[in-house]
Design a protein around this motif. Structure first.
Motif, PDB file in Angstrom:
ATOM      1  N   ASP A 164       1.085   3.905  -3.110  1.00 57.79           N
ATOM      2  CA  ASP A 164       0.784   5.324  -2.902  1.00 57.79           C
ATOM      3  C   ASP A 164       1.934   6.196  -3.406  1.00 57.79           C
ATOM      4  O   ASP A 164       1.713   7.205  -4.079  1.00 57.79           O
ATOM      5  CB  ASP A 164       0.512   5.586  -1.414  1.00 57.79           C
TER       6      ASP A 164
ATOM      7  N   SER B 115      -2.063  -1.327  -5.538  1.00 55.76           N
ATOM      8  CA  SER B 115      -1.177  -2.173  -4.738  1.00 55.76           C
ATOM      9  C   SER B 115      -0.961  -3.563  -5.339  1.00 55.76           C
ATOM     10  O   SER B 115       0.093  -4.157  -5.147  1.00 55.76           O
ATOM     11  CB  SER B 115      -1.680  -2.286  -3.295  1.00 55.76           C
TER      12      SER B 115
ATOM     13  N   ALA C 125       0.832  -1.215   0.000  1.00 56.08           N
ATOM     14  CA  ALA C 125       0.000   0.000   0.000  1.00 56.08           C
ATOM     15  C   ALA C 125       0.861   1.256   0.000  1.00 56.08           C
ATOM     16  O   ALA C 125       0.586   2.203  -0.753  1.00 56.08           O
ATOM     17  CB  ALA C 125      -0.944  -0.012   1.199  1.00 56.08           C
TER      18      ALA C 125
END
Length: 181
Positions: free
Chosen positions: A118, A124, A114
Protein backbone atom coordinates in the motif's frame (compact mmCIF):
# COMPACT_ATOMS: atom_id res chain seq x y z
CA UNK A 1 45.02 -77.28 4.85
CA UNK A 2 46.05 -74.46 2.48
CA UNK A 3 49.30 -72.67 3.14
CA UNK A 4 49.96 -69.17 1.84
CA UNK A 5 53.43 -68.83 0.47
CA UNK A 6 55.32 -65.76 1.76
CA UNK A 7 56.46 -64.89 -1.78
CA UNK A 8 52.82 -64.37 -2.89
CA UNK A 9 52.12 -61.92 -0.03
CA UNK A 10 55.38 -60.01 -0.38
CA UNK A 11 55.08 -59.30 -4.12
CA UNK A 12 51.82 -57.24 -3.96
CA UNK A 13 53.14 -55.41 -0.89
CA UNK A 14 56.29 -54.38 -2.75
CA UNK A 15 54.24 -53.16 -5.72
CA UNK A 16 52.05 -51.07 -3.38
CA UNK A 17 55.09 -49.48 -1.75
CA UNK A 18 56.67 -48.71 -5.15
CA UNK A 19 53.48 -47.06 -6.47
CA UNK A 20 52.99 -45.02 -3.31
CA UNK A 21 56.58 -43.79 -3.27
CA UNK A 22 56.54 -42.68 -6.92
CA UNK A 23 52.95 -41.41 -7.10
CA UNK A 24 53.67 -37.79 -6.18
CA UNK A 25 55.78 -35.54 -8.36
CA UNK A 26 57.65 -32.45 -7.30
CA UNK A 27 55.61 -29.44 -8.53
CA UNK A 28 58.80 -27.56 -9.39
CA UNK A 29 59.57 -30.28 -11.96
CA UNK A 30 56.65 -29.05 -14.07
CA UNK A 31 58.17 -27.06 -16.98
CA UNK A 32 55.19 -24.69 -16.82
CA UNK A 33 55.92 -23.77 -13.17
CA UNK A 34 58.95 -21.63 -13.98
CA UNK A 35 59.41 -18.98 -16.55
CA UNK A 36 59.61 -15.23 -16.76
CA UNK A 37 57.52 -13.40 -14.20
CA UNK A 38 56.58 -16.51 -12.22
CA UNK A 39 56.76 -16.18 -8.46
CA UNK A 40 56.30 -18.61 -5.62
CA UNK A 41 53.51 -16.43 -4.13
CA UNK A 42 51.42 -16.28 -7.33
CA UNK A 43 48.46 -18.60 -7.53
CA UNK A 44 46.98 -19.44 -10.85
CA UNK A 45 45.77 -21.87 -13.41
CA UNK A 46 48.21 -23.34 -15.89
CA UNK A 47 46.54 -25.14 -18.78
CA UNK A 48 47.50 -28.71 -19.49
CA UNK A 49 49.57 -29.25 -22.67
CA UNK A 50 46.53 -30.66 -24.50
CA UNK A 51 44.53 -27.52 -23.56
CA UNK A 52 47.03 -25.03 -24.91
CA UNK A 53 46.50 -23.30 -28.22
CA UNK A 54 48.95 -23.09 -31.09
CA UNK A 55 51.34 -20.96 -29.01
CA UNK A 56 52.00 -21.50 -25.30
CA UNK A 57 50.02 -19.26 -22.98
CA UNK A 58 51.25 -17.97 -19.62
CA UNK A 59 49.60 -19.04 -16.40
CA UNK A 60 46.62 -16.93 -15.37
CA UNK A 61 47.21 -15.52 -11.89
CA UNK A 62 44.51 -14.06 -9.71
CA UNK A 63 44.12 -11.91 -6.61
CA UNK A 64 41.96 -13.72 -4.05
CA UNK A 65 40.38 -10.51 -2.69
CA UNK A 66 39.46 -9.36 -6.19
CA UNK A 67 37.95 -12.77 -6.90
CA UNK A 68 35.80 -12.62 -3.74
CA UNK A 69 34.72 -9.05 -4.53
CA UNK A 70 33.69 -10.05 -8.05
CA UNK A 71 31.85 -13.09 -6.71
CA UNK A 72 29.80 -10.94 -4.32
CA UNK A 73 29.22 -8.04 -6.73
CA UNK A 74 25.65 -9.25 -7.33
CA UNK A 75 24.78 -7.93 -3.86
CA UNK A 76 25.68 -4.35 -4.73
CA UNK A 77 22.88 -2.00 -5.79
CA UNK A 78 23.04 -0.60 -9.31
CA UNK A 79 23.46 3.16 -9.52
CA UNK A 80 20.37 5.32 -9.93
CA UNK A 81 20.06 9.01 -10.72
CA UNK A 82 19.32 11.82 -8.30
CA UNK A 83 16.04 12.38 -10.14
CA UNK A 84 15.02 8.73 -9.63
CA UNK A 85 15.79 9.04 -5.90
CA UNK A 86 13.76 12.24 -5.63
CA UNK A 87 10.76 10.71 -7.42
CA UNK A 88 10.73 7.70 -5.07
CA UNK A 89 11.34 9.70 -1.85
CA UNK A 90 7.60 10.10 -1.02
CA UNK A 91 7.15 6.32 -1.23
CA UNK A 92 10.11 5.86 1.14
CA UNK A 93 8.48 8.26 3.64
CA UNK A 94 5.19 6.34 3.42
CA UNK A 95 6.97 3.01 3.91
CA UNK A 96 8.90 4.30 6.95
CA UNK A 97 5.64 5.58 8.47
CA UNK A 98 3.85 2.26 7.88
CA UNK A 99 6.76 0.31 9.39
CA UNK A 100 6.76 2.57 12.50
CA UNK A 101 3.10 1.79 13.10
CA UNK A 102 3.61 -1.95 12.59
CA UNK A 103 6.69 -1.99 14.84
CA UNK A 104 4.53 -0.64 17.67
CA UNK A 105 1.62 -3.03 17.16
CA UNK A 106 3.12 -6.14 15.54
CA UNK A 107 1.73 -7.89 12.50
CA UNK A 108 1.91 -11.02 10.37
CA UNK A 109 3.91 -11.56 7.20
CA UNK A 110 0.77 -11.01 5.13
CA UNK A 111 0.02 -7.82 7.07
CA UNK A 112 3.56 -6.55 6.53
CA UNK A 113 3.41 -7.29 2.81
CA UNK A 114 0.00 -5.58 2.51
CA UNK A 115 1.12 -2.45 4.39
CA UNK A 116 4.35 -2.18 2.37
CA UNK A 117 2.49 -2.74 -0.89
CA UNK A 118 0.00 0.00 0.00
CA UNK A 119 2.82 2.42 0.90
CA UNK A 120 4.72 1.67 -2.31
CA UNK A 121 1.69 1.47 -4.63
CA UNK A 122 2.43 -2.14 -5.61
CA UNK A 123 0.85 -5.58 -5.38
CA UNK A 124 1.73 -7.46 -2.19
CA UNK A 125 3.22 -10.44 -4.06
CA UNK A 126 5.90 -8.07 -5.44
CA UNK A 127 7.09 -7.16 -1.93
CA UNK A 128 10.28 -8.81 -0.69
CA UNK A 129 10.64 -9.68 3.00
CA UNK A 130 13.64 -10.87 5.02
CA UNK A 131 13.24 -11.77 8.67
CA UNK A 132 10.76 -13.65 10.82
CA UNK A 133 9.94 -11.52 13.89
CA UNK A 134 6.47 -10.13 13.25
CA UNK A 135 4.98 -9.69 16.74
CA UNK A 136 6.63 -7.44 17.74
CA UNK A 137 8.02 -6.41 14.36
CA UNK A 138 11.82 -6.49 14.77
CA UNK A 139 14.94 -7.19 12.69
CA UNK A 140 13.06 -7.04 9.39
CA UNK A 141 13.87 -5.90 5.88
CA UNK A 142 11.12 -5.19 3.39
CA UNK A 143 11.36 -3.74 -0.08
CA UNK A 144 9.93 -3.40 -3.51
CA UNK A 145 10.24 -1.31 -6.59
CA UNK A 146 9.91 -0.89 -10.31
CA UNK A 147 12.69 -0.95 -12.86
CA UNK A 148 16.05 -0.08 -11.35
CA UNK A 149 14.57 1.82 -8.40
CA UNK A 150 13.78 0.13 -5.09
CA UNK A 151 12.43 1.42 -1.80
CA UNK A 152 13.68 -0.65 1.12
CA UNK A 153 12.61 -0.36 4.72
CA UNK A 154 14.09 -1.78 7.90
CA UNK A 155 12.92 -2.27 11.43
CA UNK A 156 15.86 -2.80 13.78
CA UNK A 157 16.01 -4.78 17.03
CA UNK A 158 14.71 -1.80 19.03
CA UNK A 159 11.71 -1.17 16.75
CA UNK A 160 13.20 1.87 14.97
CA UNK A 161 11.92 2.01 11.38
CA UNK A 162 13.61 3.65 8.40
CA UNK A 163 13.34 3.53 4.62
CA UNK A 164 15.64 4.45 1.75
CA UNK A 165 15.65 4.63 -2.03
CA UNK A 166 18.37 2.55 -3.68
CA UNK A 167 19.09 0.82 -6.96
CA UNK A 168 18.03 -2.77 -7.60
CA UNK A 169 20.82 -5.30 -6.98
CA UNK A 170 22.56 -6.89 -9.92
CA UNK A 171 20.75 -10.18 -9.30
CA UNK A 172 17.38 -8.48 -9.77
CA UNK A 173 16.14 -8.09 -6.20
CA UNK A 174 15.57 -5.04 -4.06
CA UNK A 175 16.86 -6.52 -0.81
CA UNK A 176 20.52 -7.44 -0.49
CA UNK A 177 21.44 -11.04 -1.20
CA UNK A 178 21.97 -13.26 1.81
CA UNK A 179 25.13 -14.68 0.26
CA UNK A 180 27.16 -17.54 1.54
CA UNK A 181 28.69 -20.50 -0.07
Amino acid sequence: MTRIRPQLVAAPLLVLIAVTATGCADPSADPRAGGPGASAAAKGYCPLPEEEGPTPTPCITFDWNQRVAENHAYRSPMPITTQQKAQAAPRAERLASALKKLAATGTTEEGLRAAAADALGMRSEKIEVQGDKFDPLRDMLVGGGEGRVCVNGTVDSTGRATAEVIGRTADGSCLPGLGGH
